[in-house]
Design a protein around this motif. Structure first.
Motif, PDB file in Angstrom:
ATOM      1  N   ALA A 220       0.646  -1.731   0.341  1.00 46.03           N
ATOM      2  CA  ALA A 220      -0.132   0.279   0.262  1.00 46.03           C
ATOM      3  C   ALA A 220       0.977   1.218   0.208  1.00 46.03           C
ATOM      4  O   ALA A 220       0.610   2.359  -0.659  1.00 46.03           O
ATOM      5  N   MET A 221       1.863   1.416   0.524  1.00 48.22           N
ATOM      6  CA  MET A 221       2.441   2.021   0.172  1.00 48.22           C
ATOM      7  C   MET A 221       3.929   2.485  -0.590  1.00 48.22           C
ATOM      8  O   MET A 221       3.963   3.789  -1.042  1.00 48.22           O
ATOM      9  N   LEU A 222       3.783   1.563  -1.036  1.00 48.19           N
ATOM     10  CA  LEU A 222       4.400   2.009  -2.787  1.00 48.19           C
ATOM     11  C   LEU A 222       3.653   2.178  -3.944  1.00 48.19           C
ATOM     12  O   LEU A 222       3.833   3.198  -4.212  1.00 48.19           O
ATOM     13  N   GLU A 223       1.899   1.418  -3.672  1.00 49.42           N
ATOM     14  CA  GLU A 223       1.347   1.955  -4.262  1.00 49.42           C
ATOM     15  C   GLU A 223       0.996   3.721  -4.489  1.00 49.42           C
ATOM     16  O   GLU A 223       0.349   4.862  -5.030  1.00 49.42           O
ATOM     17  N   LYS A 224       1.321   3.948  -2.818  1.00 51.08           N
ATOM     18  CA  LYS A 224       0.732   5.490  -2.380  1.00 51.08           C
ATOM     19  C   LYS A 224       1.632   6.456  -3.105  1.00 51.08           C
ATOM     20  O   LYS A 224       1.369   7.247  -3.307  1.00 51.08           O
ATOM     21  N   ASN A 225       2.364   6.183  -2.854  1.00 49.19           N
ATOM     22  CA  ASN A 225       3.525   7.052  -3.443  1.00 49.19           C
ATOM     23  C   ASN A 225       4.198   6.690  -4.592  1.00 49.19           C
ATOM     24  O   ASN A 225       4.476   7.977  -5.667  1.00 49.19           O
ATOM     25  N   PHE A 226       3.347   5.959  -5.693  1.00 52.14           N
ATOM     26  CA  PHE A 226       3.939   5.945  -6.450  1.00 52.14           C
ATOM     27  C   PHE A 226       2.518   6.994  -7.795  1.00 52.14           C
ATOM     28  O   PHE A 226       2.640   7.574  -8.179  1.00 52.14           O
ATOM     29  N   LEU A 227       1.137   6.678  -6.610  1.00 58.94           N
ATOM     30  CA  LEU A 227       0.299   7.418  -7.684  1.00 58.94           C
ATOM     31  C   LEU A 227       1.062   9.116  -7.222  1.00 58.94           C
ATOM     32  O   LEU A 227       0.281  10.023  -7.207  1.00 58.94           O
ATOM     33  N   ARG A 228       1.892   9.228  -5.875  1.00 53.75           N
ATOM     34  CA  ARG A 228       1.633  10.781  -5.534  1.00 53.75           C
ATOM     35  C   ARG A 228       2.623  11.143  -6.378  1.00 53.75           C
ATOM     36  O   ARG A 228       2.312  12.518  -6.223  1.00 53.75           O
ATOM     37  N   PHE A 229       3.844  11.012  -7.531  1.00 49.41           N
ATOM     38  CA  PHE A 229       5.079  11.385  -8.021  1.00 49.41           C
ATOM     39  C   PHE A 229       3.716  10.893  -9.521  1.00 49.41           C
ATOM     40  O   PHE A 229       3.884  12.439 -10.119  1.00 49.41           O
ATOM     41  N   TRP A 230       3.139  10.447  -9.324  1.00 50.68           N
ATOM     42  CA  TRP A 230       2.724  10.407 -11.027  1.00 50.68           C
ATOM     43  C   TRP A 230       1.833  11.417 -11.048  1.00 50.68           C
ATOM     44  O   TRP A 230       1.661  11.623 -11.846  1.00 50.68           O
ATOM     45  N   TYR A 231       0.555  12.083 -10.049  1.00 46.75           N
ATOM     46  CA  TYR A 231      -0.886  12.971 -10.052  1.00 46.75           C
ATOM     47  C   TYR A 231       0.635  14.498 -10.022  1.00 46.75           C
ATOM     48  O   TYR A 231      -0.523  15.641 -10.198  1.00 46.75           O
ATOM     49  N   SER A 232       1.109  14.155  -8.982  1.00 45.28           N
ATOM     50  CA  SER A 232       2.138  15.421  -9.252  1.00 45.28           C
ATOM     51  C   SER A 232       2.598  15.878 -10.254  1.00 45.28           C
ATOM     52  O   SER A 232       2.873  16.844 -10.339  1.00 45.28           O
ATOM     53  N   ALA A 233       2.582  14.563 -11.481  1.00 46.60           N
ATOM     54  CA  ALA A 233       4.179  15.323 -12.467  1.00 46.60           C
ATOM     55  C   ALA A 233       2.307  15.854 -13.307  1.00 46.60           C
ATOM     56  O   ALA A 233       2.843  16.560 -14.080  1.00 46.60           O
ATOM     57  N   PHE A 234       1.203  15.108 -13.363  1.00 45.45           N
ATOM     58  CA  PHE A 234       0.313  15.132 -14.194  1.00 45.45           C
ATOM     59  C   PHE A 234      -0.758  15.486 -13.385  1.00 45.45           C
ATOM     60  O   PHE A 234      -1.741  14.533 -13.483  1.00 45.45           O
ATOM     61  N   PRO A 235      -1.466  16.059 -12.515  1.00 46.44           N
ATOM     62  CA  PRO A 235      -2.215  16.774 -11.839  1.00 46.44           C
ATOM     63  C   PRO A 235      -3.617  16.655 -12.529  1.00 46.44           C
ATOM     64  O   PRO A 235      -4.260  16.608 -12.424  1.00 46.44           O
ATOM     65  N   GLU A 236      -3.396  16.747 -14.272  1.00 49.39           N
ATOM     66  CA  GLU A 236      -4.523  16.802 -14.888  1.00 49.39           C
ATOM     67  C   GLU A 236      -5.404  15.468 -15.137  1.00 49.39           C
ATOM     68  O   GLU A 236      -6.501  14.873 -15.817  1.00 49.39           O
ATOM     69  N   LYS A 237      -4.504  14.773 -14.689  1.00 47.49           N
ATOM     70  CA  LYS A 237      -5.168  12.928 -15.133  1.00 47.49           C
ATOM     71  C   LYS A 237      -5.712  12.790 -13.826  1.00 47.49           C
ATOM     72  O   LYS A 237      -6.302  11.829 -13.471  1.00 47.49           O
ATOM     73  N   LYS A 238      -5.729  12.927 -12.456  1.00 43.07           N
ATOM     74  CA  LYS A 238      -6.144  12.480 -11.352  1.00 43.07           C
ATOM     75  C   LYS A 238      -7.246  12.314 -11.967  1.00 43.07           C
ATOM     76  O   LYS A 238      -7.886  11.138 -11.320  1.00 43.07           O
ATOM     77  N   ASP A 239      -8.585  13.157 -12.836  1.00 40.96           N
ATOM     78  CA  ASP A 239      -9.820  12.978 -12.760  1.00 40.96           C
ATOM     79  C   ASP A 239     -10.429  12.439 -14.227  1.00 40.96           C
ATOM     80  O   ASP A 239     -11.048  12.482 -14.291  1.00 40.96           O
ATOM     81  N   SER A 240      -8.905  11.922 -14.415  1.00 40.52           N
ATOM     82  CA  SER A 240      -9.300  11.186 -15.767  1.00 40.52           C
ATOM     83  C   SER A 240     -10.108   9.542 -16.493  1.00 40.52           C
ATOM     84  O   SER A 240     -11.152   9.934 -17.059  1.00 40.52           O
ATOM     85  N   GLY A 241     -10.382   9.208 -14.911  1.00 39.62           N
ATOM     86  CA  GLY A 241     -10.908   7.800 -15.047  1.00 39.62           C
ATOM     87  C   GLY A 241     -10.550   6.925 -15.440  1.00 39.62           C
ATOM     88  O   GLY A 241     -10.592   5.529 -15.551  1.00 39.62           O
ATOM     89  N   VAL A 242      -8.548   7.020 -15.833  1.00 49.26           N
ATOM     90  CA  VAL A 242      -7.539   6.146 -16.434  1.00 49.26           C
ATOM     91  C   VAL A 242      -6.836   5.296 -15.456  1.00 49.26           C
ATOM     92  O   VAL A 242      -6.800   5.939 -14.944  1.00 49.26           O
ATOM     93  N   SER A 243      -7.788   4.028 -15.374  1.00 53.94           N
ATOM     94  CA  SER A 243      -6.467   3.121 -14.122  1.00 53.94           C
ATOM     95  C   SER A 243      -4.880   3.268 -14.482  1.00 53.94           C
ATOM     96  O   SER A 243      -4.860   2.998 -15.698  1.00 53.94           O
ATOM     97  N   ILE A 244      -4.270   3.417 -13.096  1.00 59.91           N
ATOM     98  CA  ILE A 244      -2.516   3.710 -13.709  1.00 59.91           C
ATOM     99  C   ILE A 244      -2.534   2.645 -12.785  1.00 59.91           C
ATOM    100  O   ILE A 244      -3.215   3.379 -10.845  1.00 59.91           O
ATOM    101  N   ARG A 245      -1.119   2.165 -12.490  1.00 53.01           N
ATOM    102  CA  ARG A 245      -1.216   1.236 -11.182  1.00 53.01           C
ATOM    103  C   ARG A 245       1.242   1.200 -10.811  1.00 53.01           C
ATOM    104  O   ARG A 245       1.266   0.984 -11.744  1.00 53.01           O
ATOM    105  N   ALA A 246       2.093   1.184 -10.440  1.00 49.59           N
ATOM    106  CA  ALA A 246       2.971   0.829  -9.975  1.00 49.59           C
ATOM    107  C   ALA A 246       3.048  -0.439 -10.914  1.00 49.59           C
ATOM    108  O   ALA A 246       4.713  -0.465 -11.644  1.00 49.59           O
ATOM    109  N   TYR A 247       2.499  -1.565 -10.924  1.00 51.10           N
ATOM    110  CA  TYR A 247       2.189  -2.855 -11.818  1.00 51.10           C
ATOM    111  C   TYR A 247       2.393  -2.297 -13.518  1.00 51.10           C
ATOM    112  O   TYR A 247       3.071  -3.708 -13.889  1.00 51.10           O
ATOM    113  N   ASP A 248       2.145  -1.579 -13.421  1.00 50.27           N
ATOM    114  CA  ASP A 248       1.831  -0.907 -15.047  1.00 50.27           C
ATOM    115  C   ASP A 248       3.407  -0.472 -15.842  1.00 50.27           C
ATOM    116  O   ASP A 248       4.092  -0.859 -16.991  1.00 50.27           O
ATOM    117  N   PHE A 249       4.026  -0.374 -14.612  1.00 48.56           N
ATOM    118  CA  PHE A 249       5.724  -0.700 -15.164  1.00 48.56           C
ATOM    119  C   PHE A 249       6.327  -2.251 -15.511  1.00 48.56           C
ATOM    120  O   PHE A 249       7.409  -2.176 -16.185  1.00 48.56           O
TER     121      PHE A 249
END
Length: 324
Positions: A220-249
């Protein structure tokens, strides 16, 4: 209070699974949670009964994946008990739960990856999270470049990493299987610098990416920080409805196949691996992401924008024809 007899049976069941080559960590986790729940509601319980099992599964109604896993492991446990001479063990009906709809894979562009790692590298030292500013950027780079499962990176042991030889070993992973992964010179140099810095904070660490008390980072901690960095880089994608996970790497990208060249030292084999990358996209990814029309369109859009290669485009077109 945990029921000792039920716990003993569960312990014997987990030991039986591991004797047959299974790691069974997730199964042991769900069984322990069930026994705690059942013992609190009925201290006299000796085998899983209908009431306790259904009550336990209700806790996961809002998490389809966890619900499916919990039901599957409890069903295995009851089958084991029935075979051992406990006919009163409640056996969950086979159609009780279904696998959740697969999440379509997300393919990162080069610009997205660059922006993501810029955010990773901007993390500051936090005295409450010792070494996190060093471990997370390094772990995410390893996930991206080597296509590891998140858990494989989280629990990677320091003794299994051989930076002087340019590889590390993943032991007893899914299956359970072990494999050796070779890394590029650039990544080796980065990890070597990380290793020297983190060793000052954790001189006797066992885990290559240690959290507090030399323990692995939680999922959970890893996923939380992944999303933290992702949405910090792309805040406009937060409400886009596209699911993204650290596993997608873990999904293939052209950068990863550079490591195959290092492994073989032979350009012809490197080209063969490059073709294998397209072969994977053609035959495996469509099977995972095209079970529904929306899954295929996601695959086609991301893949065609991801690579301008004529070969890649032709394979994507072939996939479209095959999925009709």
């Amino acid at each position: 209070m945990m029921n000792d007899s039920l716990f003993t049976l569960a312990d014997q069941f987990v030991a039986y699974k591991r004797q047959n080559g299974r790691v069974y960590q997730t199964g042991a986790y769900y069984l322990e949670k069930y026994i705690q729940f059942a013992s609190e509601t009925n201290p006299e319980i000796t085998v899983p009964d209908r009431k306790s099992v259904q009550g336990f599964l209700e806790k996961y109604e809002d998490a389809p994946g966890s619900l499916y896993n919990a039901a599957a492991f409890l069903r295995e446990f009851s089958r084991y008990l029935i075979a051992r001479g406990y006919p009163d063990a409640y056996l969950i009906p086979a159609g009780r739960t279904r696998l959740p709809t697969p999440v379509p894979p997300y393919f990162f562009t080069g610009e997205e990856i660059s922006a993501f790692f810029r955010e990773c590298d901007s993390i500051r030292d936090d005295p409450h999270h010792k070494g996190r500013h060093l471990a997370l950027p390094a772990m995410f780079r390893l996930l991206y470049c080597c296509g590891l499962r998140c858990k494989e990176a989280r629990v990677l042991a320091r003794k299994d990493v051989h930076l002087d030889k340019g590889y590390f070993d993943v032991l007893q992973s899914k299956g359970p299987k072990s494999r050796r992964i070779y890394i590029s010179g650039e990544l080796t140099e980065y990890l070597d610098g990380y290793d020297r810095q983190i060793s000052r904070l954790f001189p006797d660490r066992r885990i290559f990416f240690p959290s507090r008390a030399d323990s692995p980072y939680g999922a959970a901690m890893l996923e939380k920080n992944f999303l933290r960095f992702w949405y910090s880089a792309f805040p406009e994608k937060k409400d886009s409805g596209v699911s993204i996970r650290a596993y997608d790497f873990r999904y293939p990208n052209l950068n990863k196949i550079q490591t195959f060249w290092m492994k073989y030292g032979n350009y012809n084999k490197y080209r063969l691996k490059r073709f294998g990358f397209y072969f994977y996209l053609l035959f495996l990814i469509p099977q995972k992401s095209t079970r529904e029309p929306s899954g295929f369109f996601h695959f086609a859009h991301t893949f065609l924008s991801f690579s301008s290669s004529r070969v890649a485009s032709a394979f994507a077109f072939s996939s479209a024809m095959m999925s009709r």
